[in-house]
Design a protein around this motif. Structure first.
Motif, short mmCIF file in Angstrom:
data_model
loop_
_atom_site.label_atom_id
_atom_site.label_comp_id
_atom_site.label_asym_id
_atom_site.label_seq_id
_atom_site.Cartn_x
_atom_site.Cartn_y
_atom_site.Cartn_z
N MET A 1 11.46 -10.27 4.40
CA MET A 1 12.84 -9.79 5.00
C MET A 1 12.55 -8.82 6.39
O MET A 1 13.45 -8.74 7.12
CB MET A 1 13.46 -8.83 3.85
N ALA A 2 11.52 -8.34 6.24
CA ALA A 2 11.20 -7.18 7.15
C ALA A 2 11.05 -8.06 8.73
O ALA A 2 11.32 -7.52 9.71
CB ALA A 2 9.93 -6.59 6.96
N ILE B 1 8.79 -1.20 1.66
CA ILE B 1 8.70 -0.75 2.83
C ILE B 1 7.41 0.03 3.25
O ILE B 1 6.81 0.71 2.20
CB ILE B 1 9.94 0.35 2.96
N ALA B 2 6.92 -0.45 4.37
CA ALA B 2 5.55 0.27 4.84
C ALA B 2 5.71 1.38 5.38
O ALA B 2 5.47 1.90 6.44
CB ALA B 2 4.96 -0.69 6.08
N VAL C 1 0.80 -1.18 -0.04
CA VAL C 1 -0.19 -0.08 -0.10
C VAL C 1 0.88 1.26 -0.06
O VAL C 1 0.82 2.19 -0.76
CB VAL C 1 -0.83 -0.10 1.22
N ALA C 2 1.76 1.03 0.89
CA ALA C 2 2.72 2.49 1.09
C ALA C 2 3.33 2.64 -0.30
O ALA C 2 3.62 3.93 -0.82
CB ALA C 2 3.74 2.03 2.15
N GLN C 3 3.74 1.69 -0.99
CA GLN C 3 4.70 1.87 -2.24
C GLN C 3 3.66 2.37 -3.53
O GLN C 3 4.11 2.93 -4.43
CB GLN C 3 5.31 0.39 -2.66
N LYS D 1 8.70 -2.63 9.37
CA LYS D 1 9.18 -1.90 8.42
C LYS D 1 10.74 -2.17 8.34
O LYS D 1 11.67 -2.02 9.31
CB LYS D 1 9.10 -0.55 8.79
N LEU D 2 10.99 -2.54 7.02
CA LEU D 2 12.66 -3.00 6.91
C LEU D 2 13.36 -1.69 6.96
O LEU D 2 13.22 -0.68 6.72
CB LEU D 2 12.76 -3.37 5.34
N GLY D 3 14.33 -1.91 7.81
CA GLY D 3 15.37 -0.78 8.28
C GLY D 3 15.23 -0.21 9.38
O GLY D 3 16.00 0.69 9.93
#
Lengths: 619, 313, 271
Positions: A525-526, A570-571, A235-237, A277-279
């Motif tokens: 991955m997240a 990424i969210a 959605v975020a993307q 969230k990745l990162g």
């Protein structure tokens, strides 16, 4: 009147305006409302994401717009679906005649579905499936239709488009099939594209390509997109605006930034909180529990252990290789081998989590099963706390299995539907002779307490439980013989995000309390970033990169790891990553002829404990 | 190519197994053939003589070897009842039975496929109820019961078709069809009911598939969604079941041919069984099983034409 | 439970209960001579108040004969299906669970047996053994076994690949316990469905065998035998065939109706 000129209706008119939509289904238990009261509109050139967990009614909404819901036993019981046609006329789809709907479907509204593997008719060629919409709506025939089909394949950037036309769906990969489905939906230049979870069944790198493709097609054609998904990161993307649904109702609607940065409703807040969230783990020394709204105090009380100074290895795997024979020919001889796991080595310390990540078919599951000897490896060494696992006799193996247990992916299939939960959790205790009689009952009851299930569930059967509850039962069963190692194979992948967070937190809490080691197998991955001490990235049967979580995520050195991390959505709408929708990945397969020379895996240590696979000569 | 060789090897192996099973069932089971032929009151020396003549005193392996050796060289022996070479009998009777098996299959498929599709399209509506109830009723009636009803109706009351007998199609084609019609219908009605059910459930499954929804989302008409996208996928499964039903038909012809005095494989097998004509029993049972097996082999090959997924392998 | 309560399920089940009750209690309640008493003056009489289904060629009351025939027909069919399940179930489960060479050999054999039409196999075995009630049971039982073994093997194969079986293996469950606790209970629904449908086919097979004179023998009576006896009088007394024929059809119909509902509810593949 086709093409871009007709794509601009009169000022201010949305392409579609859904008002008070209500959809009912006739079931054995009477009338059930799949969607209760849904309203939204989409402007030309805008992407509206409808997001929700399973049972929210998001798919029902999308199917209602095309009136496909009627073929699934549903009925539009109220509301209107105003659609601005290319001619400028506005029509209520909810009341349109079947033949009018047929002239709109695939023509002015295109749709993409979730499963690329089943979306295409297996017995027709790609050409036939691409052209039959063109023939129907555009009156194209023969060479014209073929030419347009070829154009479409080029537009969705399929390699070797001419050859694809004569192929059948089963000859193409999942990603390619989804491109074909998109080409079919785009065939007549629709004003509205509906995409129902179009990337859910795809690997993350292919997901990135497909998302990029949909975004480019939207920009080039100025069409409106209705994008259905359960994944907040997607959605975020993708979204310009977002509709959040819950149990058939719209909970909240707004521009994507507002939804992510200032959610108003409690449900939206909880949903967003549970999404890793990745990162966001950058500069954090150890795994952290998932955020669960309204539950912070309880969880933060039990942080998982940090990597201690004295790391005792529990599991040591050396040069593990598992191959599956491909049989063929007159005598059913082995003609080739699938190198599912090829020369894999790693160590897992007590009380820690090592994650095996990779895309489907990379061998991560087979690796986990080989360690438990649920499949037999061809060579290599597995040391588990003093057991030489591969050298064990059948009898000793049964004893060794007390120390290593597994939690499977599918909470619906990993419990026997005809046994009470009590008996299923007690099974390892009975098998190993660890308890009997009332002691057995007490121990199982304690295990239920441990995984936070009410004791009243002891006498129930699996079908009476939800997916998350079943996964807790599976965890209780794995815990029963007091194992030292638990292999968790995609154990939270099938769960809704809020349930996933709870189950992950339970696992981390158990690790802190019992000193368990986890081999965490996942494609997400997240999630992996959140729960792991160490991470190993697998590709085509080999570990291409392994090391401490921070090293692998913050300083990835292998090209594959980088492409994997780049592809993860990424969210956070502020961190959109533009994706190239071309498919660059070379076709590679883990199938080799018998006797093909196999290079050993050799690694460079780029930092303490951080190893990267040296390029293979053959690849 | 390898596939064909593979299948050929498998056919030979299966034929051999069929011969072993046939021989085992007809020889090892208790029951004295000589006594069956001569009757329980016959005199012991005559019995012993007949046993000797039939080779019943030899070891079973030798008896089997003699039988299979004869078959391989085209010498199927003589029928004890019909006093004719079994090879000639098989050729005639197989032709007669093939006619009614093909006719009944044609009758069944022509009616069953549209009925089944119709029921699947209107699932859980009155059309489905009517078609499915009729099919359920159809599979519940024994073939010979259909036969009796047909005889009463078409032969005795209306007099449209003969109720018994066989005409060789190479002599009088129309007469052959007239004689074969009622037996074929008696066989075909039950089969039709069965295939209707299979078509319905296959089509129901296919119409629930994602690619059907995709076809609708493309704006294709319901007619092409069902009859082109849907049915094309059902051809393989329906064909496979129809192929398996050939086995069922070759069982039913025993009853139906006997009822209609239609002198085909079923009729002659029954005569052989009644009269304990062991050489004839062995050969006709072997041939029926072999034909059933080969039919299914052909159906498997046809499946390759129908389904591109299997063609690949 | 609720899904059993379709009209089809209720009708089918009720009919089965009634027919089975007739099969069990008719011989106990009806005096034997009601069905065997011959009255040459009353030969081939059409249905009337005194004889609701008419009389046969020997002047016997067809109504009572049909009621008593239920005992033989159901008994033979039930025993035959029991035999085929008793052989087919272990064979199918072992083959599907063990796989490998044993499975290959067993299934090659079963596939070959499937090339023999079941009725032909049953007729041949019955003729070879000499027709009698026990031999009819054996013949039909053996003829139906390959089909059951094949279907159960397929289901055992499917169940063996389920994650809960792998989970149980990881939990240290041995082969015997695995089959008893996990494979068998999950294969049973299909076995019950198939047994019900096989029962319908067994009734048809018994009728077919008896109709050809290679099944039940006089003085015993079964529906198939009654139809056989009626063949010579079809023109003058069609009721002699229609009454037992209808009895067969009704029983098979009831079993099929109930079998369909059972399948919808129990068969995991149908869902």
């Amino acid at each position: 009147m086709t093409g871009a000129t007709a794509m601009h209706p009169a000022e201010g008119h949305p392409i579609i305006k859904v008002s008070g939509l209500r959809v009912e289904f006739q079931t054995d238990d009477g009338m059930v409302a799949g969607v209760k009261d849904v309203s939204f509109e989409i402007q030309p050139g805008e992407t509206l994401c409808v997001v929700g967990e399973s049972g929210s009614g998001k798919s029902v909404t999308s199917l209602s717009i095309l009136r496909l819901i009627e073929f699934g036993g549903g009925r539009i019981a109220g509301g209107s679906l105003e659609f601005a046609r290319g001619s400028g006329e506005v029509i209520d789809l909810a009341k349109a005649e079947p033949d009018v709907m047929q002239s709109i479907r695939g023509n002015e509204i295109g749709m993409i579905f979730q499963e690329p593997m089943t979306s295409l008719n297996p017995v027709f060629t790609i050409e036939r499936q691409l052209t039959d919409g063109l023939k129907r709506h555009r009156g194209l025939t023969g060479e014209d239709a073929r030419g347009r089909a070829l154009e479409l394949l080029k537009e969705v950037r399929i390699p070797e488009p001419e050859r694809r036309l004569t192929q059948y769906p089963h000859e193409l990969s999942g990603g390619m099939r989804q491109r074909i489905v998109i080409a079919m939906a785009m065939a007549c230049r629709p004003r509205l594209l509906i995409a129902d979870e179009p990337t859910t069944a795809l690997d993350v790198t292919i997901q990135a390509e497909i998302l990029g493709l949909i975004d480019r097609l939207k920009r080039e054609n100025g069409m409106a997109v209705l994008f259905i998904t359960h994944d907040m990161a997607v959605v975020a993307q993708m979204a310009d605006r977002v509709v959040v649904m819950y149990r058939g109702d719209v909970v909240e609607e707004g521009p994507v930034r507002d939804i992510f940065e200032q959610p108003r409703e409690a449900y939206t807040k909880a949903l967003l909180a549970a999404v890793p969230k990745l990162g966001e783990m950058r500069d954090k020394p150890a795994p952290e529990p998932m955020r669960i709204l309204g539950d912070e105090t309880l969880r933060s009380a039990a942080p998982p252990p940090t990597i201690g100074t004295r790391r005792e290895p529990l599991l040591t795997v050396k040069n593990l290789t598992t191959r599956f024979p491909v049989k063929g020919g007159l005598m059913r001889r082995t003609v080739a081998n699938v190198h599912a796991v090829e020369d894999v080595s790693f160590q897992l310390a007590k009380g820690e989590t090592l994650s095996l990540v990779g895309e489907s078919g990379c061998g991560k599951s087979t690796c986990g099963r080989s360690i438990l000897r649920l499949v037999e490896a061809d060579s290599g060494e597995i040391q588990l706390d003093g057991w030489n696992v591969r050298g064990l006799s059948r009898l000793d193996l049964r004893h060794a299995r007390r120390d290593m247990q597994m939690v499977f992916q599918d909470p619906f299939a990993s419990l026997n539907p005809y046994r009470r939960l009590l008996d299923q959790v007690a099974e390892p205790l009975v098998n190993f002779g660890l308890a009997s009689g009332s002691e057995l009952h007490d121990r199982v009851a304690h295990l239920f307490d441990r995984v936070e299930l009410p004791r009243s569930f002891l006498r129930r059967f699996p079908h009476e439980l939800s997916g998350g509850q079943r996964q807790r039962v599976a965890i209780a069963r794995a815990l029963a013989p007091n194992p030292k190692l638990i292999v968790a194979d995609e154990s939270v992948s099938a769960l809704d995000v809020s349930v996933q967070a709870q189950v992950l937190n339970l696992l981390m809490e158990l690790q802190a309390d019992l000193g368990l080691s986890f081999l965490f197998i996942s494609h997400d991955m997240a999630v992996v970033e959140r729960v792991s001490h160490n991470v190993a990235v697998m590709y085509l049967g080999r570990i291409v990169e392994i090391g401490p979580r921070a090293a692998v995520f913050e300083n990835p050195r292998h090209a594959y790891t980088r492409s994997l991390l780049d592809a993860v959505p990424i969210a956070d709408p502020a961190r959109r990553r533009p994706h190239d929708d071309r498919s660059f990945r070379p076709l590679s397969s883990p199938i080799f002829p018998v006797g093909a020379p196999v290079e050993p895996s050799s690694y460079d240590e780029v930092a303490p404990g951080h190893f990267v696979l040296r390029p293979l000569a053959a690849a | 190519m390898t596939y064909l060789l593979n299948r050929l090897f498998s056919i030979v192996l299966t034929l051999w197994l069929i011969s072993v099973i046939t021989f085992a069932v007809t020889s090892i089971l208790p029951g004295d053939v000589a006594m069956m032929i001569l009757g329980t009151q016959s005199n012991p020396t005559a019995l012993a003589g007949l046993r000797e003549q039939l080779g019943l005193n030899d070891p079973l392996v030798a008896q089997y070897g003699r039988w299979i050796g004869g078959m391989l060289t085209g010498n199927f022996g003589h029928s004890l009842v019909f006093k004719e070479p079994i090879a000639d009998l098989m050729a005639q009777k197989m032709k007669a039975s093939a006619l009614i098996v093909v006719m009944s299959m044609a009758i069944a498929l022509i009616c069953a496929v549209p009925l089944g599709v119709w029921a699947a399209v209107h699932r859980k509506k009155w059309q489905d109820t009517v078609s499915s109830s009729a099919a359920l009723f159809g599979i519940s009636l024994p073939d010979f019961f259909w036969g009796i009803v047909l005889i009463l109706l078409f032969a005795r009351t209306l007099g449209w078709f003969p109720s018994s007998g066989f005409t060789d199609p190479s002599v009088d084609f129309l007469g052959a069809i007239r004689h074969a019609f009622l037996p074929s219908l008696a066989l075909g009605l039950g089969l039709m009911a069965h295939l209707t059910r299979v078509t319905r459930s296959t089509m129901t499954g296919i119409l629930n598939q994602e690619f059907i929804r995709v076809a609708r989302a493309k704006g294709l008409s319901e007619k092409s969604v069902v009859w082109s996208y849907g049915l094309r996928n059902a051809v393989g499964p329906i064909m496979t079941v129809a192929g398996l039903q050939v086995g069922y038909l070759f069982g039913s012809i025993i009853v139906v041919e006997t009822l209609f005095n239609y002198t085909g494989m079923g009729w002659i097998t029954y005569q052989a069984l009644l009269n304990r004509d062991v050489p004839l029993i062995q050969t006709s049972v072997f041939f029926i099983a072999a034909v059933v097996m080969l039919t299914n082999f052909v159906v498997d090959l046809l499946y390759l034409l129908v389904d591109p997924r299997i063609r690949m392998q | 439970m609720k899904r059993f309560l379709t009209p089809q399920g209720v009708i089918g089940f009720t009919l089965i209960v009634i027919i089975v009750a007739i099969g069990i209690f008719a011989p106990l309640i009806i005096p034997p001579d009601m069905a065997t008493k011959m009255k040459m003056t009353m030969r081939l009489k059409p249905p009337s108040m005194g004889y609701p289904f008419g009389t046969d060629q020997l002047g016997r009351d067809i109504f009572f004969r049909v009621l008593l025939g239920a005992h033989t027909s159901l008994g033979i069919a039930g025993a035959a299906v029991a035999i085929s399940v008793l052989i087919g179930l272990p064979l199918g489960i072992i083959s599907g669970y063990a796989r490998g060479a044993l499975d290959n050999v067993l299934m090659r054999f079963v596939d070959t047996l499937l090339s023999f039409p079941a009725l032909l196999l049953a007729l041949t075995i019955s003729a070879m053994l000499g027709p009698s009630i026990p031999n009819t049971i054996i013949a039909i039982g053996i003829a139906f076994t390959p089909f059951l073994a094949r279907i159960i093997r397929g289901e055992a194969l499917r169940v063996s690949a389920m994650p809960y079986v792998e989970a149980a293996r990881a939990a240290g469950t041995n082969d015997a316990a695995m089959i008893w606790r996990h494979i068998l209970p999950n294969v049973m629904p299909l076995v019950i469905v198939q047994a019900t449908i096989s029962l319908a086919f067994a009734i048809l097979a018994e009728a077919g065998l008896s109709f050809l004179g290679l099944g039940t023998q006089p003085p015993n009576s079964s529906w198939g035998l009654m139809i056989q006896a009626s063949r010579d009088y079809l023109d003058v007394a069609p009721w002699t065939a229609l009454a037992p024929g209808a009895a067969v059809a009704l029983t098979v119909l009831a079993l099929n109706m109930f079998g369909d509902v059972l399948r919808d509810v129990l068969d995991p593949r149908a869902q």
